[in-house]
Design a protein around this motif. Structure first.
Motif, PDB file in Angstrom:
ATOM      1  N   LEU A 185     -31.229  -5.763  -6.516  1.00  0.00           N
ATOM      2  CA  LEU A 185     -29.936  -5.097  -6.485  1.00  0.00           C
ATOM      3  C   LEU A 185     -29.179  -5.356  -5.186  1.00  0.00           C
ATOM      4  O   LEU A 185     -27.959  -5.505  -5.180  1.00  0.00           O
ATOM      5  CB  LEU A 185     -30.119  -3.589  -6.682  1.00  0.00           C
ATOM      6  CG  LEU A 185     -30.414  -3.115  -8.110  1.00  0.00           C
ATOM      7  CD1 LEU A 185     -30.682  -1.623  -8.115  1.00  0.00           C
ATOM      8  CD2 LEU A 185     -29.258  -3.448  -9.040  1.00  0.00           C
ATOM      9  N   GLU A 186     -29.911  -5.452  -4.091  1.00  0.00           N
ATOM     10  CA  GLU A 186     -29.229  -5.609  -2.803  1.00  0.00           C
ATOM     11  C   GLU A 186     -28.593  -6.983  -2.644  1.00  0.00           C
ATOM     12  O   GLU A 186     -27.682  -7.145  -1.831  1.00  0.00           O
ATOM     13  CB  GLU A 186     -30.197  -5.331  -1.648  1.00  0.00           C
ATOM     14  CG  GLU A 186     -31.437  -6.202  -1.612  1.00  0.00           C
ATOM     15  CD  GLU A 186     -32.596  -5.602  -2.396  1.00  0.00           C
ATOM     16  OE1 GLU A 186     -33.738  -6.023  -2.162  1.00  0.00           O
ATOM     17  OE2 GLU A 186     -32.340  -4.702  -3.232  1.00  0.00           O
ATOM     18  N   THR A 187     -29.050  -7.977  -3.399  1.00  0.00           N
ATOM     19  CA  THR A 187     -28.458  -9.321  -3.291  1.00  0.00           C
ATOM     20  C   THR A 187     -27.750  -9.763  -4.559  1.00  0.00           C
ATOM     21  O   THR A 187     -27.120 -10.813  -4.575  1.00  0.00           O
ATOM     22  CB  THR A 187     -29.543 -10.354  -2.948  1.00  0.00           C
ATOM     23  OG1 THR A 187     -30.556 -10.353  -3.967  1.00  0.00           O
ATOM     24  CG2 THR A 187     -30.160 -10.053  -1.596  1.00  0.00           C
ATOM     25  N   ARG A 188     -27.848  -8.978  -5.602  1.00  0.00           N
ATOM     26  CA  ARG A 188     -27.229  -9.360  -6.875  1.00  0.00           C
ATOM     27  C   ARG A 188     -25.706  -9.299  -6.775  1.00  0.00           C
ATOM     28  O   ARG A 188     -25.155  -8.329  -6.245  1.00  0.00           O
ATOM     29  CB  ARG A 188     -27.688  -8.416  -7.986  1.00  0.00           C
ATOM     30  CG  ARG A 188     -27.130  -8.775  -9.366  1.00  0.00           C
ATOM     31  CD  ARG A 188     -27.458  -7.706 -10.384  1.00  0.00           C
ATOM     32  NE  ARG A 188     -28.891  -7.467 -10.469  1.00  0.00           N
ATOM     33  CZ  ARG A 188     -29.423  -6.463 -11.165  1.00  0.00           C
ATOM     34  NH1 ARG A 188     -28.632  -5.602 -11.786  1.00  0.00           N
ATOM     35  NH2 ARG A 188     -30.721  -6.309 -11.208  1.00  0.00           N
ATOM     36  N   PRO A 189     -24.987 -10.318  -7.283  1.00  0.00           N
ATOM     37  CA  PRO A 189     -23.519 -10.251  -7.295  1.00  0.00           C
ATOM     38  C   PRO A 189     -23.050  -9.018  -8.054  1.00  0.00           C
ATOM     39  O   PRO A 189     -23.624  -8.657  -9.090  1.00  0.00           O
ATOM     40  CB  PRO A 189     -23.119 -11.538  -8.015  1.00  0.00           C
ATOM     41  CG  PRO A 189     -24.272 -12.456  -7.813  1.00  0.00           C
ATOM     42  CD  PRO A 189     -25.501 -11.588  -7.820  1.00  0.00           C
TER      43      PRO A 189
END
Length: 410
Positions: A73-77
């Motif tokens: 979640l922290e890197t997902r667009p």
């Protein structure tokens, strides 16, 4: 952990992959007299959208987000709702494999997929966005020509499915014939017809598809209507709920249209009259199918509307028998279907990755299939991930097998 006896085939053929229409496709390929009506990308409230007949459909990038769901979640667009679409463009956000056939091949090979039946992406929307029959015919002709050009990169591994508009049956038969002669392996028809597929006007079309040996595919979201296409998430509709969420319609009714169309065809005897006709349910999953077969049989045998001088099938055959002989199911992630696979028939089931869409199993198709195929024998897995699709769409398994050996050796 799967055992050697239950492990899936080392490579796969996908019955459901996609290509993504480039921004200039319709502007450069449609006929001059319809060019003013060509779908195009335009900024709408700061979002690059596909627009047709003056109405926006979907943002440019939506059809090509494979892999996003596996990102932390922290890197997902951030692509969850229209409020986050503002800076998204085709150039920056569409996966290159969607429109570059060489990358398409490389991506799929990396995912263990060595061939795929190829469907449109945004062109499906035009069933619901374009009211004019002649304009829609020309849109589909332009897409079909591009799809054949895309497939020319490797005709052994990329098998295109043509788009057909059934408003005009004569035109649809001509286009189906033209595309079959150029190398298309199947045709996509609307998953839902305004007048119902038991209507007499379709009889010539069923006959032509049978005679041409063209499988007819009914893909989710390919609804022929003139009501337009809207967003498919709830956003700010329920202020007491923090954040958007998937619409109930996407959860509980996406397969309603294909079920209705299959009832229209089966219960009215379409497959009795055209026994060679093959119809494929695509991206509607399939664990509903055993109950659906049971319900058709019950109504055929016991509902007074059917038994009291109602339409009768040949001999002792039941509606479910025509599913097993004339209907195939393309599934992506449906573990429940695997537990009921024998009720439909192993030879009726085909796996598809849905590359490069957001729902795709790419790039983790192998591990996700392992989760679905628990206790499924290896020979049955091979049937569903290789053989059925190869047989229906004309893949040469020996050539694909040789190609995988070359790839592994290099």
């Amino acid at each position: 952990m799967p055992t050697e006896e239950t492990s899936q085939a080392p490579w796969r053929v996908s019955s459901d992959t996609h290509i993504v229409e480039p921004p200039d496709l319709f502007l450069t390929r449609m006929s001059k007299q319809y060019l003013d009506y060509a779908p195009r990308l335009e900024k709408v409230d700061g979002v690059e959208m596909w627009v047709a007949e003056g109405q926006p459909g979907l943002p440019a990038f939506v059809a090509s987000r494979a892999g996003d769901r596996f990102e932390p979640l922290e890197t997902r667009p951030n692509r969850a709702s229209p409020s986050t679409y503002g800076d998204c463009t085709f150039a920056d956000d569409v996966r290159e494999g969607g429109f570059n056939p060489r990358v398409w091949l490389d991506d799929n090979e990396a995912d263990g997929v060595y061939g795929g039946a190829v469907f449109a992406s945004l062109t499906f929307l035009f069933y619901s966005m374009i009211s004019d029959t002649l304009v829609l015919n020309d849109i589909f002709r332009a897409y079909n020509d591009w799809a054949l050009d895309f497939a020319s990169e490797d005709r052994d591994r990329i098998k295109p499915i043509t788009m057909l508009n059934l408003d005009d049956i004569d035109h649809a038969i001509v286009e189906m014939t033209r595309m079959r002669d150029r190398g298309a392996v199947g045709a996509c028809i609307p998953v839902s017809s305004p007048d119902g597929y038991d209507h007499v006007r379709y009889e010539r079309f069923w006959a032509a598809a049978q005679d041409l040996n063209v499988p007819l595919n009914m893909h989710v979201a390919s609804i022929r209507s003139t009501s337009g296409f809207g967003f498919v998430t709830h956003s700010s509709r329920q202020p007491h709920i923090d954040g958007p969420y998937t619409t109930p319609g996407m959860v509980n009714t996406p397969d309603m249209h294909v079920r209705t169309s299959l009832v229209e065809m089966i219960m009215s005897g379409v497959f009795r009259r055209y026994p060679g006709l093959q119809v494929v349910s695509v991206e509607n999953e399939g664990s509903w199918m055993p109950y659906f077969m049971q319900r058709m049989d019950w109504h055929y045998k016991y509902n007074l509307r059917s038994t009291d001088k109602g339409y009768r099938l040949e001999g002792d055959l039941l509606p479910s028998d025509y599913v097993r002989s004339n209907v195939l199911v393309s599934f992506t992630e449906d573990a429940a279907l695997m537990r009921m696979r024998d009720e439909v028939g192993i030879d009726r089931l085909m796996w598809g990755s849905d590359y490069p869409h957001a729902e795709s199993t790419f790039p983790l198709s192998g591990s996700l299939l392992d989760e679905q195929f628990v206790d499924v024998p290896a020979d049955e897995q091979r049937t569903m991930v290789q053989e059925n699709c190869a047989k229906l769409y004309g893949f040469d398994v020996a050539k694909l097998e040789a190609g995988t050996a070359v790839a592994e050796a290099s």
